[in-house]
Design a protein around this motif. Structure first.
Motif, mmCIF file in Angstrom:
data_model
loop_
_atom_site.group_PDB
_atom_site.id
_atom_site.type_symbol
_atom_site.label_atom_id
_atom_site.label_comp_id
_atom_site.label_asym_id
_atom_site.label_seq_id
_atom_site.Cartn_x
_atom_site.Cartn_y
_atom_site.Cartn_z
ATOM 1 N N ILE B 35 0.804 -1.217 -0.097
ATOM 2 C CA ILE B 35 -0.004 0.056 -0.137
ATOM 3 C C ILE B 35 0.915 1.309 0.088
ATOM 4 O O ILE B 35 0.699 2.400 -0.840
ATOM 5 N N LEU B 39 0.972 3.978 -2.862
ATOM 6 C CA LEU B 39 0.698 5.455 -2.506
ATOM 7 C C LEU B 39 2.020 6.412 -3.004
ATOM 8 O O LEU B 39 1.611 7.463 -3.677
ATOM 9 N N VAL B 78 -5.518 1.546 -1.030
ATOM 10 C CA VAL B 78 -4.661 2.782 -1.231
ATOM 11 C C VAL B 78 -5.684 3.876 -0.882
ATOM 12 O O VAL B 78 -5.394 4.856 -0.215
#
Lengths: 221, 221
Positions: B35, B39, B78
DNA sequence: AGCGCGATGTAATCAACGCTTACATAATGG
DNA sequence: CCATTATGTAAGCGTTGATTACATCGCGCT
């Protein structure tokens, strides 16, 4: 696929130009057909791929690259066409609007804007987002868009001239108005209105309400 | 490719747990790392791909699918993380705002909203667009978002209670306010402000102006 | 203890995609 | 009439999301 068993070229030298009956080796106007296919693809909610557009045009996967250097160029052409349609509709709506009151024209503009965005969400997305092809890859598109902005600027300038506005900070009012209309349209197609969004009439009513609220907010009391 | 000649597992039975020096077979918390990688990827302007996230986590291309059934699920996670950060910052800004005047709080909210969107354009896009993963695939995200909307609704309700507004059509004012703030933020990251957009301070100034214009428009004279 | 089983990684594979190159065919104009 | 150019096809490359079979770890049970 279906026509794989047909006579390969129908008639050796068809001389048939306009008929288009059996797809001659050279497609009529593949460029246009590809753009239309891509527009339709987008309108159906599918993501636009060069291959799928080629498939719909019944043409090999490499053929589109004879007309567009890359996928971005296709998308830019698609955006240009969508923007042209958008502009045509906006101008038609303004042609029907009363010429006298500048704010009434602004109102008509906003409603037409929101309505088109609602009815052509994917096309509006392509036009407005600038995320579907390299930014600034189409001069025509940015020109068309600038013209639309200039249009609203003229309307508000006129409103100032007519003494209708409280504020004379035109730039500020212009940006606020654009943000309001653009924001409302985008909230719609970004799914920010849960599912009372099914009623088109209701959304238009909301658009009217919001625009009127804005206009009454900037109008001289 | 580079490590193809290295000893396959470095030490046969490392027993090294926390050190992470030689990346044990089992990654520490791959889900979280993926994640974060996604990002970061988004923040860099690159498009997020599962493979690239896996690459950054130094893990095989198939590994992420042990933690997410598909790409959409990763993107949803996300988005949840980005939304969480967004919400934290908004609430922090409101904690600093004067509690007395509801409209002042609304103003602070709008500014914090725009500022975060400006500073985290890709994350804001992921959060707000609903075009990066199947709509409604994350309950937490929609809940967080609904909470933010409820927050603004409470502020405006309070403003009505304090007798600050001209109109008492709360719903209309709420939608207009949301459209204005959302629209301004999106115009920004959709590239509708040509290139005087380089100055962050200038944009914030514009945001202030636009929000103040709106507030003065809905305020009782 | 140890061992067995679930959790979690790897490797290999697939189809679809954007894009390129080499080739084939049609359309056009000197 | 034929050569040149425009335009399509065929084949292939590298990347992606996704699936499957297999390898390896590590925790809990007896």
């Amino acid at each position: 696929m279906l026509e794989s068993a047909m006579s390969p070229r129908q008639i050796s030298k068809p001389r048939a130009r306009q008929t288009r009956e059996a797809r001659p080796y050279h497609h009529g106007d593949l460029r246009r057909v590809l753009i239309d296919a891509a527009l339709q693809l987008a309108a159906e909610g599918a993501e636009v791929s060069v291959r799928e557009a080629a498939r719909r045009a019944a043409v090999s996967p490499g053929a589109p690259f004879r007309h567009f250097p890359n996928r971005d160029a296709l998308m830019a052409a698609v955006a240009e066409e969508a923007q042209r349609r958008f502009r045509v509709e906006i101008e038609a709506a303004l042609a029907d609007a009363p010429a006298a009151n500048a704010l009434a024209r602004f109102r008509a503009f906003g409603l037409a804007y929101v309505r088109w965005a609602m009815r052509n969400p994917a096309h509006f997305e392509i036009i407005s987002t600038g995320r579907y092809f390299a930014h600034g890859s189409s001069a025509e598109l940015t020109r068309d868009n600038a013209e639309l902005i200039a249009l609203t600027e003229r309307m508000l300038t006129e409103a100032v001239a007519q003494g209708l506005l409280r504020s004379t900070d035109l730039k500020r009012v212009l940006i606020a108005g654009r943000a309001l209309i653009y924001g409302f349209a985008r909230m719609n197609l970004d799914g920010h209105f849960p599912r009372w969004g099914v009623e088109e009439a209701e959304i238009e009513e909301m658009a009217e309400g919001v625009i009127d609220l804005f206009i009454s907010g900037i109008s001289k009391p």
